[in-house]
Design an enzyme around this catalytic site. Structure first.
Site, PDB file in Angstrom:
ATOM      1  N   GLU A   1      21.254  18.667 -20.083  1.00 52.83           N
ATOM      2  CA  GLU A   1      20.747  18.143 -21.347  1.00 52.83           C
ATOM      3  C   GLU A   1      19.240  18.258 -21.496  1.00 52.83           C
ATOM      4  OE1 GLU A   1      21.383  14.673 -18.489  1.00 52.83           O
ATOM      5  OE2 GLU A   1      22.393  16.533 -19.037  1.00 52.83           O
TER       6      GLU A   1
ATOM      7  N   HIS B   1      21.114  18.611 -14.534  1.00 59.24           N
ATOM      8  CA  HIS B   1      21.104  17.993 -15.866  1.00 59.24           C
ATOM      9  C   HIS B   1      21.007  19.075 -16.947  1.00 59.24           C
ATOM     10  CE1 HIS B   1      20.782  13.706 -14.828  1.00 59.24           C
ATOM     11  NE2 HIS B   1      20.137  14.135 -13.753  1.00 59.24           N
TER      12      HIS B   1
ATOM     13  N   CYS C   1      25.529  15.244 -12.487  1.00 58.94           N
ATOM     14  CA  CYS C   1      24.741  14.618 -11.424  1.00 58.94           C
ATOM     15  C   CYS C   1      25.532  13.490 -10.755  1.00 58.94           C
ATOM     16  CB  CYS C   1      23.394  14.152 -11.977  1.00 58.94           C
ATOM     17  SG  CYS C   1      22.156  13.870 -10.689  1.00 58.94           S
TER      18      CYS C   1
END
Length: 518
Positions: free
Chosen positions: A177, A175, A84
């Site tokens: 994660e 993202h 990002c």
């Protein structure tokens, strides 16, 4: 001791940076998070990372004083992954272009489609044509840096996945994660594989290394540990005891606000099973006396915290000659204390809340869990042989039942609450639901209601059942019990617990509510 390969996460202020570290730890890779302003060239040399990840963040590369990576990081010769804002800052530094987000911002679910070129970091991706990812960006890359190629695009991010395979530099606009990017873990797995990590970060290895470190730090000195009965302090105590034996003394302060039979369980396990020197300080009269007439939840918390420090100091002095204080500090506490914002250290939110004690008592700290996340602490507890029924227990707040009994606390209310909570948890276990739920408890409400039992009128307390699902406690949703389960549980509580004649179920999510009632 084993020297683990280390991955450095440079934090640019994302709310989910800790999730990156957790995903990597799940892959048995040792990593550390450090705020960008602390990562200098000298730091990089000393840390010697085998790979680097740039986190996301709320900033814009156009802002004055925008966070930037340290000088020399691109010359380390190690793989780098930008996420990002990390992608944007990578492109900005390496000769690409970033544009302000005018009508091209993306927040939420998006779908990335592959280009003709394939990339090793994307092994296992795009098997069905496109992949769901989670976007959260205003600015976007408009021109990639020299040497980079495009490997994935989305409607508002034409450079959603970019890479320079020759230098092992990779950058994504989304993202990976968060769980809203279903194959994000696979991307991290590919990245650490390409970086050559051995995956040797295990709790078995950590146990041996931690024991060696404790022995080296403590020598032949004495250690005291504030034992709460919670997972963190218990695992810390067992680990330290394995390292130095009876040089450790645990102080267990019973403030009279524990669950049914909890104090007895803690004493039995640590004094009888583990044969640890243990001071059981039953100070329930002191705590409950100080809380008499108190209904404000913040006053309750502060009163309990202040008294705990006084009581702990008094009983710790009985040990004599102790030079170290053990705490169950976890890695998230350490991260917060050197946060991106540069803010002050947060108070460690443990049951025994010993903030300030080391300074007051002139003690040095032993913090054997300070490199671990909560799930790793549980895994270490299993490695140390603590019973699963103990390791897998739901979180319990430091102030105990005081904040599950809104309004004024009395011994009568606490006894009613303990028994109702025990019935509720027993019901959950009988139905095999305990491990599906993040946290479950009963709150005793400060209202009485009219009821009918037998041929008589009752005027007793109402209670609320609470059960939530969550990943980390930051957000939560209520658990969808069946009506049959709720009806059966309400019947048992009313029949088995004198003093309750009405049962409700709290279906508030977090936010807007909190998990606990106070």
């Amino acid at each position: 001791m084993t020297q683990h390969d280390r991955l450095l996460i440079i934090d640019f202020g994302s709310q989910v940076t800790q999730l990156i570290a957790r995903r990597l730890r799940e892959l048995n890779v040792y990593c550390e998070i450090h705020p960008y302003q602390n990562v200098t060239e000298a730091f990089l040399k000393g840390f010697a990372p085998k790979a680097v990840i740039f986190s996301g963040g709320p900033s814009s590369v156009f802002a004055e004083g925008a966070p930037m990576p340290p000088a020399g990081v691109f010359d380390l010769g190690v793989p780098i992954l930008g996420i990002c804002y990390g992608q944007q800052v990578m492109m900005h530094c390496l000769g690409g272009k970033v544009e302000r987000g005018h009508g091209t911002a993306e927040f939420g679910r998006a779908f990335v489609t592959p280009t003709a070129e394939r990339l090793a970091i994307l092994d296992g991706w795009f098997e069905e044509g496109r992949e769901q990812v989670w976007m959260s960006h205003g600015d976007h890359v408009s021109q990639i840096a020299p040497g980079f190629q495009v490997f994935g695009t989305s409607p508002n991010a034409p450079f959603a996945i970019t890479g320079d395979p020759a230098r092992h530099f990779y950058a994504v606009q989304f993202h990976p994660e968060v769980h809203h990017t279903p194959k994000g873990a696979k991307l991290y797995e590919n990245f650490v594989r390409l970086a050559g990590f051995k995956g040797d970060w295990t709790m078995g290895a950590y146990r041996e290394e931690a024991i060696a470190r404790i022995r080296a730090q403590v020598g032949d000195q004495k250690v005291i540990c504030g034992l709460s009965g919670g997972v963190d302090s218990s695992v810390a105590a067992v680990l330290i005891h394995e390292a130095i034996g009876d040089q450790l003394t645990c102080v267990f302060v019973d403030h009279g606000l524990l669950r049914l039979g909890e104090a007895e369980q803690v004493v039995k396990m640590f004094r009888d099973h583990y044969n640890m020197p243990l001071i059981h300080a039953d100070e329930s009269d002191l705590f409950l006396g100080a809380l008499e007439g108190v209904s404000d939840p913040e006053v309750k918390r502060k009163t309990i915290g202040r008294l705990f420090i006084d009581v702990f100091q008094k009983h710790a002095a009985d040990v004599g000659g102790a030079t170290f204080l053990a705490q169950g500090t976890l890695y998230p506490d350490v991260i917060e204390s050197v946060s991106f914002s540069g803010g002050p250290s947060v108070t460690i939110k443990s049951h025994h809340n010993v903030g300030g004690l080391p300074e007051k008592m002139g003690l040095k700290l032993v913090e054997p869990l300070r490199e671990l996340f909560k799930d790793e602490v549980r895994a270490l507890g299993r490695e140390l042989g603590l019973p699963e029924s103990f390791i897998g227990r739901h979180p319990f707040p430091g102030p105990g039942l005081a904040i599950r009994c809104p309004g004024e606390i009395t011994r009568e209310k606490l006894e009613i609450l303990r028994r109702a909570d025990a019935v509720y948890i027993d019901q959950i276990r009988r139905h095999g639901l305990y491990d599906e739920i993040w946290q479950a408890f009963v709150a005793l409400l400060p209202v009485r209601t009219v009821g009918v039992m037998g041929d008589g009128r009752t005027y007793d307390y109402a209670c609320a059942l609470r059960a939530v699902t969550s990943v980390d406690g930051m957000t939560a949703d209520y658990y969808p019990f069946t009506h049959d389960f709720l009806g059966e549980t309400a019947t048992r509580i009313i029949n088995e617990v004198q003093g309750i004649n009405r049962v409700t179920y709290d279906i508030t999510s977090k936010p807007p509510g909190t998990i606990e009632w106070e």
